[in-house]
Design a protein around this motif. Structure first.
Motif, PDB file in Angstrom:
ATOM      1  N   LEU A  31      -9.095 -21.258   3.418  1.00 50.21           N
ATOM      2  CA  LEU A  31      -7.775 -21.166   2.796  1.00 50.21           C
ATOM      3  C   LEU A  31      -7.064 -22.510   2.802  1.00 50.21           C
ATOM      4  CD1 LEU A  31      -6.374 -17.756   4.091  1.00 50.21           C
ATOM      5  CD2 LEU A  31      -7.326 -18.282   1.854  1.00 50.21           C
ATOM      6  N   GLN A  32      -7.322 -23.337   3.794  1.00 51.58           N
ATOM      7  CA  GLN A  32      -6.704 -24.652   3.840  1.00 51.58           C
ATOM      8  C   GLN A  32      -7.318 -25.606   2.832  1.00 51.58           C
ATOM      9  OE1 GLN A  32      -6.950 -25.917   7.933  1.00 51.58           O
ATOM     10  NE2 GLN A  32      -5.193 -24.668   8.557  1.00 51.58           N
ATOM     11  N   ASP A  33      -8.598 -25.427   2.536  1.00 50.94           N
ATOM     12  CA  ASP A  33      -9.256 -26.322   1.576  1.00 50.94           C
ATOM     13  C   ASP A  33      -8.787 -26.065   0.150  1.00 50.94           C
ATOM     14  OD1 ASP A  33     -10.616 -27.343   3.716  1.00 50.94           O
ATOM     15  OD2 ASP A  33     -12.409 -26.113   3.397  1.00 50.94           O
ATOM     16  N   ASP A  34      -8.609 -24.802  -0.205  1.00 50.02           N
ATOM     17  CA  ASP A  34      -8.231 -24.459  -1.576  1.00 50.02           C
ATOM     18  C   ASP A  34      -7.343 -23.225  -1.526  1.00 50.02           C
ATOM     19  OD1 ASP A  34      -7.985 -24.167  -4.275  1.00 50.02           O
ATOM     20  OD2 ASP A  34     -10.060 -23.548  -4.639  1.00 50.02           O
ATOM     21  N   LYS A  35      -6.125 -23.334  -2.033  1.00 48.50           N
ATOM     22  CA  LYS A  35      -5.184 -22.209  -2.020  1.00 48.50           C
ATOM     23  C   LYS A  35      -5.632 -21.084  -2.954  1.00 48.50           C
ATOM     24  CE  LYS A  35      -2.435 -24.182   0.896  1.00 48.50           C
ATOM     25  NZ  LYS A  35      -2.365 -23.667   2.294  1.00 48.50           N
ATOM     26  N   LEU A  36      -6.398 -21.424  -4.005  1.00 50.19           N
ATOM     27  CA  LEU A  36      -6.874 -20.391  -4.914  1.00 50.19           C
ATOM     28  C   LEU A  36      -7.966 -19.533  -4.307  1.00 50.19           C
ATOM     29  CD1 LEU A  36      -7.020 -22.394  -8.279  1.00 50.19           C
ATOM     30  CD2 LEU A  36      -5.255 -20.798  -7.519  1.00 50.19           C
ATOM     31  N   SER A  37      -8.480 -19.934  -3.147  1.00 45.12           N
ATOM     32  CA  SER A  37      -9.519 -19.141  -2.491  1.00 45.12           C
ATOM     33  C   SER A  37      -8.999 -17.767  -2.083  1.00 45.12           C
ATOM     34  CB  SER A  37     -10.046 -19.880  -1.264  1.00 45.12           C
ATOM     35  OG  SER A  37     -10.632 -21.113  -1.626  1.00 45.12           O
ATOM     36  N   LEU A  38      -7.714 -17.657  -1.811  1.00 49.06           N
ATOM     37  CA  LEU A  38      -7.142 -16.366  -1.442  1.00 49.06           C
ATOM     38  C   LEU A  38      -7.270 -15.364  -2.586  1.00 49.06           C
ATOM     39  CD1 LEU A  38      -5.586 -14.644   0.608  1.00 49.06           C
ATOM     40  CD2 LEU A  38      -3.461 -15.548  -0.358  1.00 49.06           C
ATOM     41  N   THR A  39      -7.137 -15.835  -3.831  1.00 49.55           N
ATOM     42  CA  THR A  39      -7.273 -14.949  -4.990  1.00 49.55           C
ATOM     43  C   THR A  39      -8.695 -14.407  -5.093  1.00 49.55           C
ATOM     44  OG1 THR A  39      -5.572 -16.203  -6.152  1.00 49.55           O
ATOM     45  CG2 THR A  39      -6.980 -14.774  -7.473  1.00 49.55           C
ATOM     46  N   HIS A  40      -9.693 -15.289  -4.960  1.00 47.95           N
ATOM     47  CA  HIS A  40     -11.083 -14.832  -4.984  1.00 47.95           C
ATOM     48  C   HIS A  40     -11.384 -13.920  -3.802  1.00 47.95           C
ATOM     49  CE1 HIS A  40     -11.943 -17.617  -8.236  1.00 47.95           C
ATOM     50  NE2 HIS A  40     -11.485 -18.623  -7.522  1.00 47.95           N
ATOM     51  N   TYR A  41     -10.781 -14.238  -2.687  1.00 51.97           N
ATOM     52  CA  TYR A  41     -10.971 -13.456  -1.456  1.00 51.97           C
ATOM     53  C   TYR A  41     -10.502 -12.015  -1.652  1.00 51.97           C
ATOM     54  CZ  TYR A  41     -10.529 -12.603   3.640  1.00 51.97           C
ATOM     55  OH  TYR A  41     -10.635 -12.107   4.917  1.00 51.97           O
ATOM     56  N   LEU A  42      -9.290 -11.844  -2.167  1.00 54.44           N
ATOM     57  CA  LEU A  42      -8.736 -10.501  -2.373  1.00 54.44           C
ATOM     58  C   LEU A  42      -9.430  -9.776  -3.510  1.00 54.44           C
ATOM     59  CD1 LEU A  42      -4.897 -11.124  -1.889  1.00 54.44           C
ATOM     60  CD2 LEU A  42      -6.500 -10.070  -0.290  1.00 54.44           C
ATOM     61  N   ASN A  43      -9.768 -10.482  -4.592  1.00 56.36           N
ATOM     62  CA  ASN A  43     -10.449  -9.835  -5.716  1.00 56.36           C
ATOM     63  C   ASN A  43     -11.785  -9.246  -5.286  1.00 56.36           C
ATOM     64  OD1 ASN A  43      -8.360 -10.499  -7.450  1.00 56.36           O
ATOM     65  ND2 ASN A  43      -9.360 -12.325  -8.242  1.00 56.36           N
ATOM     66  N   ALA A  44     -12.531  -9.990  -4.467  1.00 56.46           N
ATOM     67  CA  ALA A  44     -13.824  -9.496  -4.011  1.00 56.46           C
ATOM     68  C   ALA A  44     -13.665  -8.268  -3.118  1.00 56.46           C
ATOM     69  CB  ALA A  44     -14.569 -10.605  -3.268  1.00 56.46           C
ATOM     70  N   ILE A  45     -12.668  -8.285  -2.237  1.00 55.33           N
ATOM     71  CA  ILE A  45     -12.469  -7.162  -1.320  1.00 55.33           C
ATOM     72  C   ILE A  45     -12.009  -5.924  -2.070  1.00 55.33           C
ATOM     73  CG2 ILE A  45     -11.089  -6.356   0.627  1.00 55.33           C
ATOM     74  CD1 ILE A  45     -11.092  -9.213   1.678  1.00 55.33           C
ATOM     75  N   ILE A  46     -11.095  -6.079  -3.034  1.00 52.71           N
ATOM     76  CA  ILE A  46     -10.611  -4.937  -3.813  1.00 52.71           C
ATOM     77  C   ILE A  46     -11.736  -4.338  -4.653  1.00 52.71           C
ATOM     78  CG2 ILE A  46      -9.047  -4.275  -5.680  1.00 52.71           C
ATOM     79  CD1 ILE A  46      -7.036  -6.279  -4.536  1.00 52.71           C
ATOM     80  N   THR A  47     -12.574  -5.190  -5.234  1.00 54.37           N
ATOM     81  CA  THR A  47     -13.722  -4.693  -6.001  1.00 54.37           C
ATOM     82  C   THR A  47     -14.676  -3.915  -5.106  1.00 54.37           C
ATOM     83  OG1 THR A  47     -13.546  -6.588  -7.496  1.00 54.37           O
ATOM     84  CG2 THR A  47     -15.620  -5.372  -7.502  1.00 54.37           C
ATOM     85  N   PHE A  48     -14.902  -4.414  -3.910  1.00 54.22           N
ATOM     86  CA  PHE A  48     -15.777  -3.718  -2.961  1.00 54.22           C
ATOM     87  C   PHE A  48     -15.193  -2.365  -2.564  1.00 54.22           C
ATOM     88  CE2 PHE A  48     -16.439  -2.937   1.618  1.00 54.22           C
ATOM     89  CZ  PHE A  48     -17.788  -2.617   1.598  1.00 54.22           C
ATOM     90  N   ILE A  49     -13.883  -2.306  -2.311  1.00 53.67           N
ATOM     91  CA  ILE A  49     -13.244  -1.047  -1.915  1.00 53.67           C
ATOM     92  C   ILE A  49     -13.308  -0.027  -3.048  1.00 53.67           C
ATOM     93  CG2 ILE A  49     -11.021  -0.016  -1.321  1.00 53.67           C
ATOM     94  CD1 ILE A  49     -10.390  -2.585   0.223  1.00 53.67           C
ATOM     95  N   ASN A  50     -13.038  -0.448  -4.278  1.00 49.83           N
ATOM     96  CA  ASN A  50     -13.119   0.475  -5.413  1.00 49.83           C
ATOM     97  C   ASN A  50     -14.547   0.957  -5.635  1.00 49.83           C
ATOM     98  OD1 ASN A  50     -10.376   0.366  -5.937  1.00 49.83           O
ATOM     99  ND2 ASN A  50     -10.555  -1.304  -7.417  1.00 49.83           N
ATOM    100  N   SER A  51     -15.525   0.114  -5.369  1.00 49.38           N
ATOM    101  CA  SER A  51     -16.923   0.543  -5.489  1.00 49.38           C
ATOM    102  C   SER A  51     -17.255   1.609  -4.454  1.00 49.38           C
ATOM    103  CB  SER A  51     -17.859  -0.658  -5.324  1.00 49.38           C
ATOM    104  OG  SER A  51     -17.602  -1.645  -6.307  1.00 49.38           O
ATOM    105  N   HIS A  52     -16.683   1.466  -3.255  1.00 49.77           N
ATOM    106  CA  HIS A  52     -16.887   2.489  -2.218  1.00 49.77           C
ATOM    107  C   HIS A  52     -16.273   3.815  -2.648  1.00 49.77           C
ATOM    108  CE1 HIS A  52     -16.892   4.450   1.716  1.00 49.77           C
ATOM    109  NE2 HIS A  52     -15.588   4.634   1.576  1.00 49.77           N
ATOM    110  N   LEU A  53     -15.076   3.786  -3.224  1.00 50.83           N
ATOM    111  CA  LEU A  53     -14.440   5.016  -3.676  1.00 50.83           C
ATOM    112  C   LEU A  53     -15.160   5.622  -4.870  1.00 50.83           C
ATOM    113  CD1 LEU A  53     -10.691   3.924  -3.401  1.00 50.83           C
ATOM    114  CD2 LEU A  53     -11.969   5.380  -1.820  1.00 50.83           C
ATOM    115  N   ARG A  60     -13.073   8.026   1.483  1.00 54.27           N
ATOM    116  CA  ARG A  60     -11.737   7.560   1.859  1.00 54.27           C
ATOM    117  C   ARG A  60     -11.826   6.147   2.395  1.00 54.27           C
ATOM    118  NH1 ARG A  60      -8.146  12.132   4.694  1.00 54.27           N
ATOM    119  NH2 ARG A  60      -6.625  10.605   3.980  1.00 54.27           N
ATOM    120  N   VAL A  61     -10.680   5.450   2.361  1.00 55.86           N
ATOM    121  CA  VAL A  61     -10.648   4.053   2.766  1.00 55.86           C
ATOM    122  C   VAL A  61      -9.303   3.742   3.392  1.00 55.86           C
ATOM    123  CG1 VAL A  61      -9.749   3.149   0.585  1.00 55.86           C
ATOM    124  CG2 VAL A  61     -11.203   1.695   2.011  1.00 55.86           C
ATOM    125  N   ALA A  62      -9.302   2.771   4.306  1.00 58.86           N
ATOM    126  CA  ALA A  62      -8.079   2.230   4.906  1.00 58.86           C
ATOM    127  C   ALA A  62      -8.267   0.728   5.035  1.00 58.86           C
ATOM    128  CB  ALA A  62      -7.789   2.859   6.265  1.00 58.86           C
TER     129      ALA A  62
END
Length: 316
Positions: A31-53, A60-62
């Motif tokens: 996150l310190q190297d590139d601020k845009l990394s947070l966007t890729h970080y969250l997009n990947a996690i949200i895609t993974f969670i929706n795939s689980h659902l 279920r998910v939390a």
């Protein structure tokens, strides 16, 4: 009748409960190297969670966010419920999960930026042990609503980019053994380093540890879907990365370093690399039984006997 039959089928069908712990510490190197990394970080996690659902309608998910001073539920959010309508032909559940997580992450960072103290504790790693303990509590609460716990398959996934969690050794070990007793697998996806302590937790709970290089953050979603989307019983039928060789050395409480031999407090089980007369954790006083080399006593020579012998010989 049809609704009741469908509900009974959901109760009989196996339900997969996934608790995702997200490290949101701003001190993570990627996150310190590139601020845009947070966007890729969250997009990947949200895609993974929706795939689980998407695998089952009853899954279920939390999601729990963590930093150096707090842990917070990002989803579900019982306080701020969103009324989501179908937009762009997207499934309403996916939209609800995505917007809830993004809104809570934004408020998470806004609350953190409102703090005026800029002390050194902000450079500490996230409280992953507390977040994992919250995940265990959430799983226990969901299990209480099920008629049979055998129909609920629960697991925890920790996604972090921090470098060290040695100061949470005792708390993490308590979480690992509690999860092992409840038959809950703990998976870890590390974005920076080979976290020896978390590797021990995945081995204890029959989970999986994966090291993803931070330079390949754009491909994080592929790693998550490939390794962590299947449940642990199904992974033995798939080709996944081999398990890492776990280093079971303990971390000392004084210098936070891995040691092979050390001293253990008999009261609180704290580990130290050097002997201390007082425990730094619980302040228990130890009795030192250090064996010192005994001094060899010289035998005293009787000075009277030689004189008597010599005297007798002179008289002769």
């Amino acid at each position: 009748m049809a609704i009741m039959e469908q509900q009974s089928k959901l109760e009989v069908e196996d339900v997969s409960l996934l608790v995702v712990v997200i490290d949101l510490s701003t001190e993570q190197p990627f996150l310190q190297d590139d601020k845009l990394s947070l966007t890729h970080y969250l997009n990947a996690i949200i895609t993974f969670i929706n795939s689980h659902l998407m695998l089952k309608a009853c899954n279920r998910v939390a999601v729990i966010g963590s930093d150096y001073c707090r842990n917070k539920y990002l989803y579900p959010d019982e306080k701020n419920k969103l009324n989501i309508r179908q937009t762009d032909s997207q499934y309403e559940m996916f939209t609800l999960v995505e917007q809830t997580i993004r809104n809570n992450v934004k408020s998470f960072f806004n609350d953190d930026s409102s703090k005026d103290d800029e002390d050194e504790p902000s450079k500490l790693p996230s409280l992953i042990s507390g977040a994992a303990a919250l995940g265990l509590c959430f799983i226990n609460r969901i299990e209480a609503t099920f008629m049979s716990k055998d129909n609920l398959n629960s697991r925890i996934l920790i996604i972090t980019g921090s470098l060290d969690f040695s100061h949470q050794y005792m708390s993490l070990m308590n979480v690992f053994f509690a999860a092992q007793r409840q038959n809950i697998a703990i998976d870890v996806c590390s974005l920076e380093a080979e976290l020896k302590l978390l590797q021990q937790g995945t081995d204890i709970t029959n989970g999986h540890f994966l090291l993803v290089p931070s330079a390949n953050l754009s491909g994080l979603v592929q790693y998550l879907l490939w390794v962590f989307l299947p449940e642990p019983p199904l992974r033995k039928h798939l080709i996944v990365p081999p398990p890492v060789k776990v280093d079971y050395r303990a971390s000392c409480f004084c210098h936070k370093q891995l040691i092979e031999l050390g001293y253990v407090c008999s009261v609180c089980l704290s580990v130290f690399c050097k002997f201390t007369p007082i425990c730094m954790t619980c302040h228990a006083v130890f009795k030192s039984h250090i064996l010192l080399p005994k001094k060899i006593k010289k035998r005293k020579v009787n000075s009277g006997s030689p004189m008597s012998v010599s005297g007798s010989m002179r008289s002769k």
